[in-house]
Design an enzyme around this catalytic site. Structure first.
Site, mmCIF file in Angstrom:
data_model
loop_
_atom_site.group_PDB
_atom_site.id
_atom_site.type_symbol
_atom_site.label_atom_id
_atom_site.label_comp_id
_atom_site.label_asym_id
_atom_site.label_seq_id
_atom_site.Cartn_x
_atom_site.Cartn_y
_atom_site.Cartn_z
ATOM 1 C CD GLU A 131 -1.838 2.010 2.102
ATOM 2 O OE1 GLU A 131 -1.222 2.980 1.618
ATOM 3 O OE2 GLU A 131 -2.258 1.948 3.262
ATOM 4 C CB CYS A 157 -2.700 5.782 3.462
ATOM 5 S SG CYS A 157 -1.690 4.912 4.651
#
Lengths: 526, 526
Positions: free
Chosen positions: B265, B302
């Site tokens: 990720e 994120c």
């Protein structure tokens, strides 16, 4: 039209390739077949990919029932080609008409299976976690469904001109998922490919779908194939073929600015483990079954049993003698292409020349350039584990018998092997304790473990896994045969607090599509 | 033990690394924290991987209930660390105690969620296609279940010292799947990592599991990290961090003789699309929410909203003015490390120096080396689409407002963006027609599309997708948050005609594990 005309089919149009010209070869006679086919070029890739990208939006928004009707039309159209299709495939591949008739049934059966999956609403299992406004902090409403990845490139295989080719499993599952497909047809059967492509293109038109939903290209693999895989509009790849070819596509796909998944089914020797009790009880029967599976279709199956691993002793020697006699009596079979037959002969010769290998039997001698003699060779487990040359696939009807000292060494050989599509155990009741230990190793090595049967003949259904750890495939987390194959071309998307009016029907209130869904994890048709 | 001692934990043993020595730094003061931690070396990787490989067999054969008890013990042990854990994490990360207390709850909640998934028998949906002996040819009995891939390497993230670190989502889902885990702890919070690793190792021992089920290593990423990913016994990788770091791991994993999946990720700017009706109706409210989300946790999420895309006009100008005022009033926040703060300042300076960029506001000036000022800059859509430098993530509280001519250009900007973890739409009732068209683009761009909220704060549940197309992740077919994450570490295996006595319980007759299974495709607890 039941005769090929030498064209690619790009977004519904017949296109003559401007590149090198190829003709299919009848491997049983060596004769070149008409018509000639021209290779496509970068402009053809561009045109097919642009059309696929344009088709993606409208195609993915079709209802599952409409996609089901389309797939059923493709199956109907393939059947409507009648004998002409089977005859052309026979001329191009040398495969027997009966086998190709069966393969056609498998191909249309797969298309209808995915159609049924769409009608039953079982392509995906959406999830809904309803809002919890009274929680601290409040939980939003979150709904998850699966969306198609985008246009898919499919590479037809040489050894299944119908079932793993233009309208094969990769194409059927990608179309079911909602992805347009661009096929690179295999040079070994261009006429078969064109006929099937026309069947698909006609179904696209009759279903009122965008023409770019499907295209067929011909071309040089390292050139046109790489162009296709690196086109930014292509979002996934399906491939069945050699390890070299598959790894080249994986490398090209990974080197893209935006890498994409490649599902390559590549290389497998499909070990067979006849255990001592089974050999003692029915060694001759196992030997007969083994040679039948080894030589089926000239050994040209991905699941061909290329290795037999067993404890040495009188029962194994009797098995080896029976298998050797059966192999020695085998008449030559025509292989798919002269090149494949050459590679097979070179592979057998290399094994035979290996200092640790003993040739037990080869089939009847012949002088047909595209035919093969099956071969059975033997070695011992230490040599087999030590030298990877002994563990490599020889595509065709060649198998290596690996003699082991004891059951522990059988397991050590199993553990030393690379990933496999299949592993086969023959076990009597008395072998069950040993079989359990072996199964524990094999389920980590293979995609499918089978008992008391033969790996050739891959059943198409819901539970099948035609896949396995590297190098049998480039992605062990899936299968290229069976309904699970559709998941290769989907990815999950979550919708958080999306207004009711805008929610996709798969996750809409009241379950209008009648899908199995998980609400707060709990499955049901709710 | 609630104080870190400066050790790695390898298969239950505290090991002092022999390499370079690091200390955590309190970013709010710049002070180095005791104790020192020694980097591990190749021998430590070897030891951890050998132990993980040895543990894999026994661990994967534990019952789901036993694995559930183990995960619950891990959660209990983390809670038993009490304030010491939160205080250490606070000292090492500069994150507020309240945020870390919440993150701890999320971490233990995730562990218990996977435990419940195991208890409910919902990790996998096995499939059974029963034999059809009367069919021509007879159909064999085929059963499919999912087996764990093998030992998993997990790389802890800097920005979630608990929830995406040693006992975070990657570790919890891999352990739930039946995979041993080797974590490389992040240098920014070694003490927190050691404390959590001890909590896991204690749970391993108390649960009677093999010690190699879990290890924690420290080391230089490009060196020890690569060694770990290329160890042949490691079979999958979980990573949360930078695009550079993630791509390096993907390349290393692909270059192995046997490539393995990497779930990285990486990078996302999480665009926000306030539509005209919403801006007119509640522009000030959206501006306040936006700045709150942008500056939450110093912007170190994120899912931080790094881009706002909207049609220019009076409503957008009012929104921009309100957002700029709120940003200008922001006090500086401490970032996770001085290095991250440096990179943030460089990123903002590069944007500010761009000829097409106008700086709308920056937060209150300060001279704290590890702190940041949030920033809001603006550009026009043509420049944004033309120059990828404007579309790159600046990790921290910086956002780019992209002014568009019309709704069509808004969609063009959306389509031009790379893959995203999230995309956010703010829409009034009057915007719904436009929102529907935009949703059609965004569901192909992002892993999660949300309306009228903010992307920060990722709900943990069944329907969440924390993932998305490249480069937001290296594999868009999955999620790193929520129950679906467990599937990343499993692969399907088919069992054909396996004797009843040898069948795994997941596919045994009578459904002894009480799982949801598909029989001939039909789902049910049968």
């Amino acid at each position: 039209m039941t005769e090929p005309t030498g064209h690619m089919i790009i977004a519904g149009e017949a296109v003559a390739g401007s590149g090198a010209t190829i003709r299919a070869v009848d491997p049983s006679t060596g004769a070149a077949l008409e018509p000639p086919f021209g290779y496509g070029d970068a402009g053809d890739v561009e045109r097919a990919c642009a059309a696929a990208a344009a088709a993606f939006g409208p195609y993915r928004r079709t209802t599952p029932v409409r996609r089901a009707e389309f797939l059923e039309r493709v199956a109907d159209n393939i059947e409507a080609l009648g004998d002409a299709l089977v005859e052309r495939a026979h001329a191009e591949s040398g495969l027997p008409v009966a086998r190709l008739t069966g393969e056609r049934g498998r191909t249309t059966g797969q298309l209808r299976m995915f159609a049924k999956l769409l009608r039953d609403g079982d392509v995906e299992v959406p999830r809904i976690d309803p809002a919890l406004p009274d929680r601290t902090p409040p939980r939003p409403d979150i709904r998850q469904r699966w969306v198609p990845l985008g246009p898919v490139a499919v590479f037809g295989a040489s050894n299944f001109p119908l079932a793993f080719s233009v309208a094969g499993g990769d194409t059927a599952s990608a179309l079911a998922a909602g992805c347009p497909v661009v096929v690179k047809g295999h040079d070994a059967h261009p006429g078969t490919s064109e006929l099937v492509a026309r069947a698909i293109a006609d179904a696209v038109a009759a279903s009122g779908l965008p023409a770019g939903t499907f295209s067929l290209l011909f071309g040089h693999g390292p050139d046109l194939g790489t162009k296709l895989v690196t086109d930014p509009r292509i979002r996934a790849v399906g491939f069945t073929g050699s390890r070299t070819g598959g790894l080249a596509l994986v490398a090209a796909a990974q080197a893209r600015p935006r890498p994409i998944p490649v599902y390559a089914e590549m290389s497998s020797v499909n070990p067979v483990f006849p255990l001592p009790g089974a050999l003692a009880e029915r060694g001759a029967e196992i030997a007969a079954g083994f040679v039948g599976s080894l030589t089926l279709g000239a050994g040209q199956f991905c699941t061909n049993p290329g290795v037999v691993v067993a404890v040495d002793g009188p029962a194994l020697r009797a098995f080896a003698n029976a298998a050797a006699s059966a192999v020695a009596a085998c008449e030559p079979s025509t292989m798919l292409t002269p090149g494949i037959a050459d590679a097979y002969r070179r592979g057998v010769a290399a094994l035979a020349a290996h200092p640790s290998v003993e040739v037990l039997a080869q089939g009847v001698e012949h002088d047909r350039p595209a035919a093969c003699r099956p071969a059975l060779v033997a070695t011992d487990a230490d040599a087999f584990v030590a030298d990877e040359a002994l563990r490599e696939e020889v595509f065709g009807g060649c198998s290596v018998l690996v003699r082991c000292r004891d059951a522990e060494q059988v397991r050590a050989v199993a553990a030393a092997m690379e990933g496999q599509l299949t592993a086969t155990v023959h076990a009597a009741e008395s072998d069950h304790a040993e079989a359990a230990e072996l199964l524990d190793v094999l389920e980590l090595t293979a995609g499918r473990v089978l008992f008391d049967g033969w790996p050739t003949g891959v059943e198409v259904g819901h539970a099948m896994v035609h896949g396995g750890p590297f190098p049998s495939t480039s992605d062990p987390r899936t299968t290229s045969v069976g309904t699970l194959a559709v998941e290769r071309f989907l990815r999950p998307v979550a919708y958080q607090d999306v207004p009711t009016a805008l929610l996709p029907s798969a996750v809409a209130d009241g379950n209008p599509d009648g899908l199995l869904r998980r609400i707060d994890g709990r499955p049901g048709r709710h």
